[in-house]
Design a protein around this motif. Structure first.
Motif, mmCIF file in Angstrom:
data_model
loop_
_atom_site.group_PDB
_atom_site.id
_atom_site.type_symbol
_atom_site.label_atom_id
_atom_site.label_comp_id
_atom_site.label_asym_id
_atom_site.label_seq_id
_atom_site.Cartn_x
_atom_site.Cartn_y
_atom_site.Cartn_z
ATOM 1 N N ASP A 93 0.809 -1.222 0.000
ATOM 2 C CA ASP A 93 0.000 0.000 0.000
ATOM 3 C C ASP A 93 0.840 1.269 0.000
ATOM 4 O O ASP A 93 0.525 2.233 -0.678
ATOM 5 N N SER A 94 1.905 1.277 0.771
ATOM 6 C CA SER A 94 2.676 2.510 0.909
ATOM 7 C C SER A 94 3.621 2.694 -0.272
ATOM 8 O O SER A 94 4.169 1.720 -0.812
ATOM 9 N N THR A 117 6.590 3.782 -0.247
ATOM 10 C CA THR A 117 7.934 3.312 0.114
ATOM 11 C C THR A 117 8.074 1.826 -0.170
ATOM 12 O O THR A 117 9.043 1.376 -0.803
ATOM 13 N N ARG A 136 2.656 9.666 -5.609
ATOM 14 C CA ARG A 136 1.913 9.258 -4.413
ATOM 15 C C ARG A 136 2.772 9.447 -3.168
ATOM 16 O O ARG A 136 2.287 9.878 -2.120
ATOM 17 N N GLY A 137 4.057 9.110 -3.298
ATOM 18 C CA GLY A 137 4.959 9.280 -2.161
ATOM 19 C C GLY A 137 5.133 10.733 -1.787
ATOM 20 O O GLY A 137 5.212 11.073 -0.594
ATOM 21 N N GLU A 153 2.829 13.043 -2.287
ATOM 22 C CA GLU A 153 1.550 13.462 -1.707
ATOM 23 C C GLU A 153 1.409 13.024 -0.254
ATOM 24 O O GLU A 153 0.843 13.744 0.573
ATOM 25 N N THR A 154 1.925 11.833 0.070
ATOM 26 C CA THR A 154 1.829 11.330 1.444
ATOM 27 C C THR A 154 2.933 11.874 2.346
ATOM 28 O O THR A 154 2.914 11.656 3.555
ATOM 29 N N GLY A 155 3.902 12.563 1.732
ATOM 30 C CA GLY A 155 5.008 13.105 2.513
ATOM 31 C C GLY A 155 6.146 12.126 2.721
ATOM 32 O O GLY A 155 7.114 12.421 3.421
ATOM 33 N N GLU A 156 6.042 10.938 2.103
ATOM 34 C CA GLU A 156 7.113 9.943 2.251
ATOM 35 C C GLU A 156 8.318 10.284 1.383
ATOM 36 O O GLU A 156 9.463 9.985 1.739
#
Length: 200
Positions: A75-76, A78, A133-134, A136-139
């Protein structure tokens, strides 16, 4: 449904193109390797160029499908990026002759360049989706997503191909021993360059 002969022709073409190079490869050789009449090849492909482009598109599509199957379990961003690194290395190792062929011969004629860029762009879009996506999620902290995706593709490809080219045919079994180190090294390089926090 695709004719089963096409798969046989593709496998033979990979070997002949890899051994002889595109310019020196002959349709007679491919037909002999495939165990089919030359007319059978021309029934499916109008020319050697058409056969090569079909083979090239098939190979990159397999890479894309393999990558998608690998990342969908996570899902993540990373975890997906780590899985993408692993799938890229494994695909190149398992399809070494095809990988060499794609990157050594794809930049020939304008037609081959165009077809290759179009198909590779699909793979780059997959990488870009994960990177965005990373972000956007701050990862991830990625300033230029398309360039970062291209850098990933180039670095991951060169690491595996350099290893494949450095081994003699009799030593290729050693490639399996190098897979964990290649994956670990690439994951470290990639993640260190995009993570928003230190990646150790």
């Amino acid at each position: 449904m695709r004719h089963e002969k096409v798969d046989v022709i593709f496998q033979a073409a990979i070997k002949v193109f890899a051994d002889s190079g595109f310019d020196q490869a002959r349709m007679d050789e491919i037909a002999k390797e495939a165990g089919v009449a030359k007319g059978t090849i021309y029934y499916h492909f109008k020319s050697k160029e058409d056969l090569f482009v079909g083979l090239m598109n098939e190979g990159v599509q397999k890479l894309i499908d393999f990558a998608k199957r690998s990342i969908k379990r996570y899902d993540s961003p990373t975890e997906q990026m780590q899985a993408l690194v692993k799938s890229h290395v494994l695909f190149y190792v398992e399809n070494g002759m095809l990988a060499k062929l794609l990157l050594s011969e794809a930049f020939g004629t304008k037609s081959r360049q165009h077809q290759f860029r179009m198909k590779i762009h699909e793979y780059l879009r997959l990488i870009e989706t994960i990177l965005r996506r990373g972000a956007e999620t701050g990862e991830f902290k990625v300033k230029h997503v398309p360039e970062a995706a291209s850098a990933f593709f180039g670095a991951a490809s060169v690491v595996v191909l350099q290893k494949l080219y450095s081994l003699e045919e009799s030593e290729l079994r050693q490639i399996d021993e190098a897979v964990p180190q290649m994956i670990e090294s690439l994951q470290h390089i990639v993640m260190c360059s995009i993570k928003n926090s230190p990646y150790l």
